[in-house]
Enzyme design. Sequence first.
Site, mmCIF file in Angstrom:
data_model
loop_
_atom_site.group_PDB
_atom_site.id
_atom_site.type_symbol
_atom_site.label_atom_id
_atom_site.label_comp_id
_atom_site.label_asym_id
_atom_site.label_seq_id
_atom_site.Cartn_x
_atom_site.Cartn_y
_atom_site.Cartn_z
ATOM 1 N N LYS A 154 -45.247 -10.738 -0.776
ATOM 2 C CA LYS A 154 -45.964 -10.660 -2.044
ATOM 3 C C LYS A 154 -47.458 -10.730 -1.766
ATOM 4 C CE LYS A 154 -42.322 -12.722 -4.881
ATOM 5 N NZ LYS A 154 -42.026 -11.482 -5.621
ATOM 6 N N GLU A 161 -49.137 -6.463 -5.227
ATOM 7 C CA GLU A 161 -47.966 -5.647 -4.913
ATOM 8 C C GLU A 161 -46.925 -6.482 -4.173
ATOM 9 O OE1 GLU A 161 -48.686 -1.407 -3.701
ATOM 10 O OE2 GLU A 161 -50.717 -2.170 -3.346
ATOM 11 N N THR A 162 -45.703 -5.989 -4.189
ATOM 12 C CA THR A 162 -44.602 -6.620 -3.460
ATOM 13 C C THR A 162 -44.003 -5.570 -2.527
ATOM 14 O OG1 THR A 162 -44.123 -8.068 -5.340
ATOM 15 C CG2 THR A 162 -42.416 -7.841 -3.662
ATOM 16 N N GLY A 202 -47.993 -4.892 -9.898
ATOM 17 C CA GLY A 202 -48.323 -5.592 -11.131
ATOM 18 C C GLY A 202 -49.785 -5.973 -11.157
ATOM 19 N N GLY A 203 -50.158 -6.737 -12.188
ATOM 20 C CA GLY A 203 -51.547 -7.120 -12.342
ATOM 21 C C GLY A 203 -52.039 -8.072 -11.275
ATOM 22 N N PHE A 204 -51.102 -8.716 -10.573
ATOM 23 C CA PHE A 204 -51.518 -9.694 -9.554
ATOM 24 C C PHE A 204 -51.510 -9.118 -8.141
ATOM 25 C CE2 PHE A 204 -49.745 -12.059 -13.091
ATOM 26 C CZ PHE A 204 -50.741 -12.976 -13.339
ATOM 27 N N LEU A 255 -41.944 -2.477 -3.247
ATOM 28 C CA LEU A 255 -40.891 -2.841 -4.188
ATOM 29 C C LEU A 255 -41.395 -2.874 -5.624
ATOM 30 C CD1 LEU A 255 -39.188 -5.759 -2.196
ATOM 31 C CD2 LEU A 255 -38.319 -3.436 -2.509
ATOM 32 N N GLY A 256 -42.677 -3.192 -5.804
ATOM 33 C CA GLY A 256 -43.208 -3.255 -7.157
ATOM 34 C C GLY A 256 -44.702 -3.476 -7.163
ATOM 35 N N ASP A 276 -41.746 -18.003 -15.891
ATOM 36 C CA ASP A 276 -41.533 -16.556 -16.046
ATOM 37 C C ASP A 276 -40.055 -16.203 -15.866
ATOM 38 O OD1 ASP A 276 -42.312 -14.017 -16.668
ATOM 39 O OD2 ASP A 276 -43.085 -13.519 -14.682
#
Length: 521
Positions: free
Chosen positions: A38, A20-21, A16-18, A13-14, A137
């Site tokens: 997540k 994946e989802t 990022g720096g932390f 789904l996405g 956030d």
Amino acid sequence: MLLNNRYRIIHTLGRGGFGETFLAEDTQMPSNRRCVIKQLKPIQNNPQIYQLVQQRFQREAAILEELGDGSNQIPRLYAYFSENSQFYLVQEYIEGQTLSSKLQQQGSLSESSVKEILTHILPVLNYIHSKGIVHRDIKPDNILIRYTDSKPVLIDFGAVKETVGTLLTPSGNSAKSIVIGTPGFMPNEQSIGRPLFASDIYSLGLTAIYLLTGKMPQELATDPSSGAIFWRNYANSITPSFATVLDKAIQFNPSDRYSNAREMLEALQFEAFPVPPTIPYPPTGVAAQPTVLSPQNTMPVSPGTSPQPSVQGPGQRGIFLGSLIAGTVIGASIIIGLVALNKAPQSEPTTASIETKVSSHAQPTVASLEPKNTEPQNTTSPTQSFNVSATPSSSQTPSSQLFSSTPLPVDRPSPTQAVQNYFLTINQGQYQVAWKQLSPNYQNNKRLHPNGYLSYIDWWGGQVQNVELEQVDLVKSNTETATVYAQLKYLLKTGKIITNSVRFSLLWDAENNRWVIYDTK
């Protein structure tokens, strides 16, 4: 690919720096229930930091579980686990559209649409803050509009990201290596690692402005000396009162913003509807005009069919209920019970016509309506009936349509009209005005309003589409009190229709020349 020997990845789904989802399905559930996973990667990879992150991750997962169980506008946590030095959260899959996607698809949103989103997300934010948690956030990508009920759902809390961002200093102490938040939507105090509840208010205010203008915060000019953000020229059609609410939410200094979500919500409602509307009261002994009646022989009070109200009565500076109630609130209203959230305990309500049941973990509380479809019991005293037919029968006269046990002063409004005016206000979406029509004792009834105004709007604003008065009768009255019977029909936003009968107990507010409702049965 199976994670934890259980969850089959469908697609990503996405990223990022932390981490994946993923969208996944649970192979150990009969339905292969879909879920969101997540994946979170610690920034520093060594055994000492891994143990520290694992402890903090367990703590934050427990908080997420509590939040998801307490509000159906926060995804539920199904499970958490660690695998290959990485951490995973398994959460409820919400089918919906992010606010970013909604704006890209539809263009800038109307003021009424943005107000509706704020009205439904602020109680959720208030609930989070009541647990001592700052989201950190809030932005258009982290608010989903759920397809099933069009309610906003708040996702992607920052605390877990901060946990995996922990590192060890050269002296061996733990430290936070990164600031959680999104540039532009993040206020100054948060950017230096000091988030406050007011920081979330700031982010939500800029999210609303983005929806109204289509402009990202970085595209808006600012005053270097004060930090004020200039955005109104991109939203010319917005009302000044709503713009004032948003301006306060995005003040540079946290102390100049709303101190909490409840305060912003009340300001939003009050600024939008500063004066309570009423229908002109008919003189004592005179029937109400047929202009407020529907062709279907009912008393509809939906916004589309109601007449335009006029403002009357003295100022709204206080309320004095004879010698019984002193306060600062005016008007007349009624709350018809409380409805538990979908995750509320399955205990059955009592059989009274006004019921309450409160989820042990649901916040904000949603009212639950358990209607009683029986007719009111006959009484030995005569009962005044406010005729709701479009054309009065030839046998009716104005004097026979209003009955009072003790003759009322000629300038006193009708108790039945007070009840009608209340529901008219509700159906026009003026929840703050309607709330102010509650007597102080009724507002402070913790059984009906465990969370005060938030409980109130979660029912009227979140569950009820509109309500009709099918019948309203004056049972008895004197110079200080009145009893009104009403037959109500509710159209819920789910499409369900519920009928209910209620007896309103009213007191006379001499200072403001109004009836106020102080009890219901």
